[in-house]
Design a protein around this motif. Structure first.
Motif, PDB file in Angstrom:
ATOM      1  N   MET A   1       0.850  -1.183   0.000  1.00 33.11           N
ATOM      2  CA  MET A   1       0.000   0.000   0.000  1.00 33.11           C
ATOM      3  C   MET A   1       0.889   1.238   0.000  1.00 33.11           C
ATOM      4  SD  MET A   1      -3.158   1.227   0.177  1.00 33.11           S
ATOM      5  CE  MET A   1      -4.221  -0.039   0.791  1.00 33.11           C
ATOM      6  N   LYS A   2       0.578   2.173  -0.869  1.00 32.24           N
ATOM      7  CA  LYS A   2       1.285   3.450  -0.941  1.00 32.24           C
ATOM      8  C   LYS A   2       0.263   4.581  -0.853  1.00 32.24           C
ATOM      9  CE  LYS A   2       5.523   1.977  -1.721  1.00 32.24           C
ATOM     10  NZ  LYS A   2       6.608   2.167  -0.781  1.00 32.24           N
ATOM     11  N   ARG A   3       0.673   5.656  -0.210  1.00 31.61           N
ATOM     12  CA  ARG A   3      -0.178   6.854  -0.097  1.00 31.61           C
ATOM     13  C   ARG A   3       0.532   8.006  -0.803  1.00 31.61           C
ATOM     14  NH1 ARG A   3      -3.317   8.291   5.209  1.00 31.61           N
ATOM     15  NH2 ARG A   3      -4.773   6.981   4.060  1.00 31.61           N
TER      16      ARG A   3
ATOM     17  N   MET B   1      -1.947  11.872   8.755  1.00 29.43           N
ATOM     18  CA  MET B   1      -1.580  11.764   7.350  1.00 29.43           C
ATOM     19  C   MET B   1      -0.243  12.452   7.065  1.00 29.43           C
ATOM     20  SD  MET B   1      -5.079  12.236   5.229  1.00 29.43           S
ATOM     21  CE  MET B   1      -6.482  11.157   5.448  1.00 29.43           C
TER      22      MET B   1
ATOM     23  N   SER C   1       4.534   6.684   2.288  1.00 29.05           N
ATOM     24  CA  SER C   1       3.762   7.845   1.844  1.00 29.05           C
ATOM     25  C   SER C   1       4.684   8.920   1.287  1.00 29.05           C
ATOM     26  CB  SER C   1       2.933   8.404   3.000  1.00 29.05           C
ATOM     27  OG  SER C   1       3.770   8.782   4.079  1.00 29.05           O
TER      28      SER C   1
ATOM     29  N   ASP D   1      -4.814   6.689  -1.841  1.00 27.29           N
ATOM     30  CA  ASP D   1      -4.222   5.409  -1.453  1.00 27.29           C
ATOM     31  C   ASP D   1      -4.208   4.511  -2.681  1.00 27.29           C
ATOM     32  OD1 ASP D   1      -3.723   6.069   1.182  1.00 27.29           O
ATOM     33  OD2 ASP D   1      -5.517   5.087   1.964  1.00 27.29           O
TER      34      ASP D   1
ATOM     35  N   ASP E   1      -3.233   0.499  -3.980  1.00 28.31           N
ATOM     36  CA  ASP E   1      -2.941  -0.876  -3.606  1.00 28.31           C
ATOM     37  C   ASP E   1      -1.794  -1.374  -4.486  1.00 28.31           C
ATOM     38  OD1 ASP E   1      -3.047  -3.327  -2.396  1.00 28.31           O
ATOM     39  OD2 ASP E   1      -4.831  -4.011  -3.484  1.00 28.31           O
TER      40      ASP E   1
ATOM     41  N   VAL F   1      -8.964   9.387  -0.767  1.00 28.61           N
ATOM     42  CA  VAL F   1      -9.403   9.231   0.623  1.00 28.61           C
ATOM     43  C   VAL F   1      -9.668  10.557   1.320  1.00 28.61           C
ATOM     44  CG1 VAL F   1      -8.356   6.961   0.913  1.00 28.61           C
ATOM     45  CG2 VAL F   1      -7.027   8.996   1.483  1.00 28.61           C
TER      46      VAL F   1
END
Length: 176
Positions: free
Chosen positions: A1-3, A46, A103, A149, A151, A166
């Motif tokens: 997962m990357k933000r 965040m 992130s 976000d 996947d 998000v």
């Protein structure tokens, strides 16, 4: 997962002439908006681990003002290629980002950032997604933030239509 956090620079003072564009500083309103956004990011957990920031003065000042709320500034790079970059150029820079961070914040300019955000966003799957997307589709004003976000395991896997929007926050959302 990357933000991925896409942040347009805060409100800047007008340019005296076209040659002064990269040297434009933030206005008092811009400094205030960036500080409020930093507090919002901290409150919503965040805070980005890393940042890519245009080298223009207004983007650097935005990044610095936002980061003051974090206690420690995220590790940042300021590649010349981000200054007034197009969406395809921004995406190419993001795909080269270090994968050791979960992130990444991208601080830059319109229209590139707005076009990139609209390129990355996936089709809404909820009423909240739809609300965020409608607001973002109206434009990316100064000091607006779009949080996605993905996947994916690596930033090089960023692709059109696979980012879950998000959060979308504008300065007017943080006042009052």
């Amino acid at each position: 997962m990357k933000r991925l956090l896409i942040l347009r620079h805060a409100k800047a003072v007008p340019a005296e002439d076209a040659a002064d564009d990269a040297a434009r500083a933030l206005s008092p309103r811009g400094h205030g908006d960036a500080a409020r956004l930093g507090a919002w990011l901290l409150a919503h957990e965040m805070v980005p681990a890393r940042a890519l920031c245009s080298p223009a003065r207004r983007t650097r000042e935005t990044f610095e003002d936002v980061s003051k709320a974090f206690g420690q500034m995220p590790k940042a790079a300021f590649p010349e290629a981000l200054y007034l970059a197009s969406a395809p150029s921004l995406l190419a820079q993001l795909r080269k980002a270090a994968d050791d961070a979960p992130s990444l914040m991208l601080v830059g300019h319109n229209p590139g950032l707005e076009n990139l955000a609209l390129h990355l966003v996936r089709k809404p799957t909820s009423e909240a997604d739809t609300k965020h997307l409608r607001a973002m589709a109206e434009g990316l004003p100064t000091c607006a933030l779009a949080v996605f976000d993905f996947d994916i395991a690596h930033f090089k896997q960023l692709a059109a239509g696979n980012g879950e929007l998000v959060a979308y926050v504008r300065p007017k959302d943080l006042k009052g």
